[in-house]
Design an enzyme around this catalytic site. Structure first.
Site, PDB file in Angstrom:
ATOM      1  N   GLU A  82       0.841  -1.186   0.000  1.00 47.57           N
ATOM      2  CA  GLU A  82       0.000   0.000   0.000  1.00 47.57           C
ATOM      3  C   GLU A  82       0.882   1.244   0.000  1.00 47.57           C
ATOM      4  O   GLU A  82       0.394   2.347   0.165  1.00 47.57           O
ATOM      5  CB  GLU A  82      -0.976  -0.009   1.178  1.00 47.57           C
ATOM      6  N   CYS A 114      -3.587  -3.024   4.281  1.00 45.86           N
ATOM      7  CA  CYS A 114      -2.742  -4.082   4.833  1.00 45.86           C
ATOM      8  C   CYS A 114      -3.228  -5.487   4.472  1.00 45.86           C
ATOM      9  O   CYS A 114      -2.556  -6.476   4.771  1.00 45.86           O
ATOM     10  CB  CYS A 114      -2.673  -3.956   6.362  1.00 45.86           C
ATOM     11  N   HIS A 236      -3.162  -9.378  12.247  1.00 49.02           N
ATOM     12  CA  HIS A 236      -2.497  -8.198  11.688  1.00 49.02           C
ATOM     13  C   HIS A 236      -2.057  -7.329  12.875  1.00 49.02           C
ATOM     14  O   HIS A 236      -2.821  -7.109  13.808  1.00 49.02           O
ATOM     15  CB  HIS A 236      -3.449  -7.432  10.765  1.00 49.02           C
TER      16      HIS A 236
HETATM   17  N1  CAA Z   1       1.953   3.714  30.590  1.00 46.46           N
HETATM   18  C1  CAA Z   1       1.322   2.639  30.084  1.00 46.46           C
HETATM   19  N2  CAA Z   1       0.305   2.739  29.174  1.00 46.46           N
HETATM   20  C2  CAA Z   1      -0.056   3.974  28.766  1.00 46.46           C
HETATM   21  C3  CAA Z   1       0.575   5.129  29.262  1.00 46.46           C
HETATM   22  C4  CAA Z   1       1.615   4.978  30.205  1.00 46.46           C
HETATM   23  N3  CAA Z   1       2.276   6.022  30.696  1.00 46.46           N
HETATM   24  N4  CAA Z   1      -0.008   6.197  28.659  1.00 46.46           N
HETATM   25  C5  CAA Z   1      -0.971   5.715  27.841  1.00 46.46           C
HETATM   26  N5  CAA Z   1      -1.009   4.377  27.903  1.00 46.46           N
HETATM   27  C6  CAA Z   1      -1.847   3.444  27.153  1.00 46.46           C
HETATM   28  C7  CAA Z   1      -3.293   3.884  27.010  1.00 46.46           C
HETATM   29  O1  CAA Z   1      -4.054   3.561  28.154  1.00 46.46           O
HETATM   30  C8  CAA Z   1      -3.704   3.113  25.770  1.00 46.46           C
HETATM   31  O2  CAA Z   1      -3.935   1.760  26.108  1.00 46.46           O
HETATM   32  P1  CAA Z   1      -5.428   1.131  25.958  1.00 46.46           P
HETATM   33  O3  CAA Z   1      -5.858   1.386  24.539  1.00 46.46           O
HETATM   34  O4  CAA Z   1      -5.200  -0.326  26.221  1.00 46.46           O
HETATM   35  O5  CAA Z   1      -6.256   1.851  26.965  1.00 46.46           O
HETATM   36  C9  CAA Z   1      -2.430   3.094  24.919  1.00 46.46           C
HETATM   37  O6  CAA Z   1      -1.363   3.428  25.809  1.00 46.46           O
HETATM   38  C10 CAA Z   1      -2.431   4.116  23.787  1.00 46.46           C
HETATM   39  O7  CAA Z   1      -2.777   5.359  24.347  1.00 46.46           O
HETATM   40  P2  CAA Z   1      -3.807   6.311  23.579  1.00 46.46           P
HETATM   41  O8  CAA Z   1      -5.028   5.546  23.199  1.00 46.46           O
HETATM   42  O9  CAA Z   1      -3.981   7.547  24.389  1.00 46.46           O
HETATM   43  O10 CAA Z   1      -2.902   6.624  22.299  1.00 46.46           O
HETATM   44  P3  CAA Z   1      -3.120   7.646  21.148  1.00 46.46           P
HETATM   45  O11 CAA Z   1      -4.538   8.122  21.084  1.00 46.46           O
HETATM   46  O12 CAA Z   1      -2.044   8.651  21.219  1.00 46.46           O
HETATM   47  O13 CAA Z   1      -2.816   6.751  19.841  1.00 46.46           O
HETATM   48  C11 CAA Z   1      -3.545   5.136  18.240  1.00 46.46           C
HETATM   49  C12 CAA Z   1      -3.157   5.385  19.696  1.00 46.46           C
HETATM   50  C13 CAA Z   1      -4.901   5.725  17.935  1.00 46.46           C
HETATM   51  C14 CAA Z   1      -3.575   3.626  18.004  1.00 46.46           C
HETATM   52  C15 CAA Z   1      -2.460   5.782  17.318  1.00 46.46           C
HETATM   53  O14 CAA Z   1      -1.205   5.250  17.574  1.00 46.46           O
HETATM   54  C16 CAA Z   1      -2.767   5.651  15.829  1.00 46.46           C
HETATM   55  O15 CAA Z   1      -3.534   6.413  15.254  1.00 46.46           O
HETATM   56  N6  CAA Z   1      -2.130   4.637  15.149  1.00 46.46           N
HETATM   57  C17 CAA Z   1      -2.302   4.439  13.714  1.00 46.46           C
HETATM   58  C18 CAA Z   1      -3.607   3.730  13.398  1.00 46.46           C
HETATM   59  C19 CAA Z   1      -3.601   2.282  13.786  1.00 46.46           C
HETATM   60  O16 CAA Z   1      -2.573   1.662  13.970  1.00 46.46           O
HETATM   61  N7  CAA Z   1      -4.802   1.694  13.894  1.00 46.46           N
HETATM   62  C20 CAA Z   1      -4.950   0.299  14.190  1.00 46.46           C
HETATM   63  C21 CAA Z   1      -6.163  -0.318  13.527  1.00 46.46           C
HETATM   64  S1  CAA Z   1      -6.172   0.006  11.763  1.00 46.46           S
HETATM   65  C22 CAA Z   1      -5.108  -1.166  11.087  1.00 46.46           C
HETATM   66  O17 CAA Z   1      -4.800  -2.126  11.706  1.00 46.46           O
HETATM   67  C23 CAA Z   1      -4.550  -0.927   9.734  1.00 46.46           C
HETATM   68  C24 CAA Z   1      -3.150  -0.419   9.851  1.00 46.46           C
HETATM   69  O18 CAA Z   1      -2.187  -1.172   9.783  1.00 46.46           O
HETATM   70  C25 CAA Z   1      -2.937   1.028  10.072  1.00 46.46           C
END
Ligand code: CAA
Length: 399
Positions: A82, A114, A236
């Site tokens: 992709e 993916c 995945h």
């Molecule tokens: N210690 C331990 N854990 C902590 C922490 C700390 N100090 N601070 C935060 N966390 C935890 C949170 O509790 C959370 O865990 P849970 O979901 O289990 O509650 C985790 O860390 C992540 O924190 P946030 O949810 O606050 O993180 P974020 O909003 O900044 O970003 C995300 C997370 C949305 C996945 C982001 O990384 C993102 O957009 N990633 C790209 C999209 C993606 O990967 N999507 C996955 C599904 S789509 C797919 O699979 C296709 C693909 O390949 C992209």
């Protein structure tokens, strides 16, 4: 007759950023990444690496281990990505030349986020079923890039997996029943004019688990194996914690007993490589498979593996495979470990420098300084053409 994965190898960039060096820049504790996302490092491509060089590097050991007659039976190359480098020409055609594959072959590129690697696998199985004498080379290759400073940035990475699909496979026989799920959702995409993905992070997590539910229910409706008949689960892995969340979700959907130790044992070995590599989009689930086969302490011969392949947008597929007797003799675990251990760590400043896009549009001469130690490199862009070359590392890898 059994059909499936006969040989498998992966490659990644030869540099990485430790997420401990990214966390302070984002103003978060590193545990957010190492615990919350389940990621320690991410592979970072040098300016002279891309999906073509990664794909050729992954496939090199497979091709080198084939006799001339076996090579002639590889009549199809399917490259899933992709993060392709041309709107018309398949990245696979460059790879075909770099690997010296026979001219009597068809080569195409497939795309659906993916998921596309799994469509390539299914198409390969159909071709081999039609003529079991033929082999198909399936390559999944991607560079995952989000905007600098965005919440997706710590989930970047890159990698490629090459798989030889044959009759009487030595590693994993793929079973015929699949569960499928397609729905139009804007959770993650990359318009033609962007070098980085656009993502609705929250929606993407929901879209992934909704797709898992749909694909699993379809698998059951099609007469596929029950949850209890599957020994290990490869998901995945956009970040490894996603696989942990997915597995917890599936146990709820399947209505099985939820024992934390059993659930962990069903997925733990699949997460090891991707913790160090980051997201490699199409390649990620198959690097998860390599991780399982390379790390499992017990002999997995006869074990049934469940695979959930997810591509945003979205398409999901749940399918199963059975590990073949004697598979351990055909693994490339030592080479995989060496590849990851030999990578060079870059600082955050160096990371920002190497990810700056090389995208000249003037049709002039744009040589690219040699920096990767990989077997293949992008030597430059000349008259709108990408120029690839084999490096001394390719000969060393073969020797
Ligand atoms: N210690 C331990 N854990 C902590 C922490 C700390 N100090 N601070 C935060 N966390 C935890 C949170 O509790 C959370 O865990 P849970 O979901 O289990 O509650 C985790 O860390 C992540 O924190 P946030 O949810 O606050 O993180 P974020 O909003 O900044 O970003 C995300 C997370 C949305 C996945 C982001 O990384 C993102 O957009 N990633 C790209 C999209 C993606 O990967 N999507 C996955 C599904 S789509 C797919 O699979 C296709 C693909 O390949 C992209």
């Amino acid at each position: 007759m059994q059909l499936g994965i006969d040989d498998l190898a992966f490659a990644t960039a030869d540099r990485y950023l430790d997420l401990a060096d990214l966390a302070p820049v984002h103003g978060v504790e590193v545990a957010k990444y190492t615990v919350g996302l389940g990621q320690d490092r991410m592979s970072v491509c040098a300016p002279d690496e891309d999906v073509v060089t990664l794909a050729a590097a992954a496939a090199l050991p497979l091709v080198e281990s084939l006799s001339e007659a076996e090579l002639a039976s590889v009549r199809t190359v399917l490259l899933a990505t992709e993060s392709g480098i041309d709107q018309s020409k398949s990245a696979g055609v460059y790879v075909h030349r770099l690997l010296g594959l026979p001219a009597a072959s068809r080569v195409v590129e497939l795309k659906q986020a993916c998921y596309a690697g799994t469509s390539a696998l299914q198409m390969a199985l159909a071709l081999v079923a039609r003529n079991p004498e033929q082999k198909v080379l399936v390559i999944c290759s991607d560079v995952a890039r989000y905007d600098v400073g965005s919440s997706g940035e710590p989930t970047q990475g890159c990698g490629a997996v090459a798989m030889l699909i044959t009759a009487d496979p030595r590693l994993v026989a793929i079973e015929p029943v699949s569960g499928l799920h397609t729905t139009d959702v804007m959770d993650f995409w990359r318009p033609n004019y962007r070098t980085t993905a656009v993502v609705d992070g929250r929606l993407s997590l929901r879209a992934y688990t909704d797709s898992l539910t749909g694909a699993w229910q379809d698998l059951q409706a099609q007469g596929g194996p029950a949850f209890g008949d599957i020994d290990a689960f490869v998901y995945h892995q956009p970040f490894t914690k996603m696989a942990v969340k997915a597995h917890a979700h599936l146990t709820r959907v399947a209505g099985t007993a939820r024992d934390a130790e059993v659930m962990d044992a069903q997925i733990a070995d699949t997460l090891r490589y991707n913790r160090e590599i980051g997201n490699s989009y199409t390649a990620s689930m198959y690097i998860g498979l390599a991780s399982l086969l390379d790390h499992a302490a017990a002999d997995l011969a006869g074990a049934r593996i469940g695979f959930f392949s997810y591509g945003s947008g979205s398409v999901g597929e749940f399918f199963t495979g059975v590990v073949q007797p004697g598979y351990r003799e055909h693994l490339r675990a030592a080479a995989h470990r060496r590849l990851l251990d030999d990578r060079q760590r870059v600082s955050h400043a160096e990371y920002l420098e190497v990810i700056a896009p090389v995208n000249p549009v003037d049709g002039g001469e744009h040589p690219i300084e040699a920096s990767t130690r990989s077997p293949f490199r992008l030597a430059g862009i000349s008259g709108h053409q990408r120029v690839y070359e084999r490096t001394a590392a390719a000969d060393a890898a073969v020797a």
